[in-house]
Design an enzyme around this catalytic site. Sequence first.
Site, mmCIF file in Angstrom:
data_model
loop_
_atom_site.group_PDB
_atom_site.id
_atom_site.type_symbol
_atom_site.label_atom_id
_atom_site.label_comp_id
_atom_site.label_asym_id
_atom_site.label_seq_id
_atom_site.Cartn_x
_atom_site.Cartn_y
_atom_site.Cartn_z
ATOM 1 N N THR A 97 -6.717 1.075 -1.994
ATOM 2 C CA THR A 97 -7.409 0.963 -3.512
ATOM 3 C C THR A 97 -8.855 0.642 -3.158
ATOM 4 O OG1 THR A 97 -5.660 0.034 -4.705
ATOM 5 C CG2 THR A 97 -7.600 0.101 -5.735
ATOM 6 N N LYS A 173 -6.613 5.384 -9.920
ATOM 7 C CA LYS A 173 -6.024 4.216 -9.458
ATOM 8 C C LYS A 173 -6.833 2.870 -10.047
ATOM 9 C CE LYS A 173 -3.541 1.293 -7.070
ATOM 10 N NZ LYS A 173 -3.123 1.177 -5.630
ATOM 11 N N LYS A 241 -9.322 -8.757 -5.413
ATOM 12 C CA LYS A 241 -9.992 -7.606 -4.939
ATOM 13 C C LYS A 241 -9.988 -6.495 -6.029
ATOM 14 C CE LYS A 241 -7.955 -4.711 -2.196
ATOM 15 N NZ LYS A 241 -7.788 -3.235 -2.742
#
Length: 296
Positions: A97, A173, A241
């Site tokens: 990702t 995503k 994150k």
Amino acid sequence: MNQNIGLIGLGAMGMGMAGSLRRAGYRVHVCDVRTEVAQAFAADGGVACATPSDVAQACEVLISVVVNAAQTEAVLFGEGGAAAALKPGSVFVMCSTVAPNWSIELEQRLAERNLLYLDAPISGGAARAASGEMTMMTAGRPDAYAKAGQVLDAMAGKVYRLGDRAGNGSKIKIINQLLAGVHIAAAAEAMALGLREGVDAAALYEVITHSAGNSWMFENRMEHVLAGDYTSRSAVDIFVKDLGLVLDTARASKFPLPLSATAHQMFMQASTAGHAHEDDSAVIKIFPGISLPAKG
């Protein structure tokens, strides 16, 4: 089938993906910073390699399943990196990702080396990765799919092809992670309120999972809370994150994401309180004045 495939990063998802490739008949060359993990995989069939470069020399399709863009950079361009060792025309499949613009730029950098690229983030969790039923959100040039398409199908139940250039895989995503992070944070808030109000946690879980307020994340993550088991399947810091990437992406176009921003703050609070490497359901630990179920 005797095609050599490389995979770097034998974490919760990568190990399952490597196993799926092995079951499909590929000869899987693997590398992980934990050499013992790579050697254990190879003991059941496969080849353990010391560096990404060693994997790249043996394979024309190389899959990277590391945590973030920085680790992907190290895999490709660091000491013992794969980029210099890959044969022209080889395909690099990036499953992390990352920021969509970074993925777009990586495709261009690899093209300058005559290497093909698939922007291919993954979702579904470790169990679905192990069973070959995970989801891949991919984008890339037709010639990259021509060389790696069967490999993708061997690892995933759903392989979405979202464009002929890198970017859309990572964009979708990012949106998935927006929903996942917000849903976990909301699930934790709901369970915390129930505990604060003296509701039996197991009864609350039973009712909600059979009612309109349920979500996949409530059903999955609050099961961890009921068990008092915060062993990391996906850590708190993953959502520090990933929601950070969500907010960075939206900030570039001045697009407001109030729920994402709040959820990000909740995960950061949990991380700085000492829960960074616990399961992401540990975000519930930020709520005061509640007694969480003990580990059985």
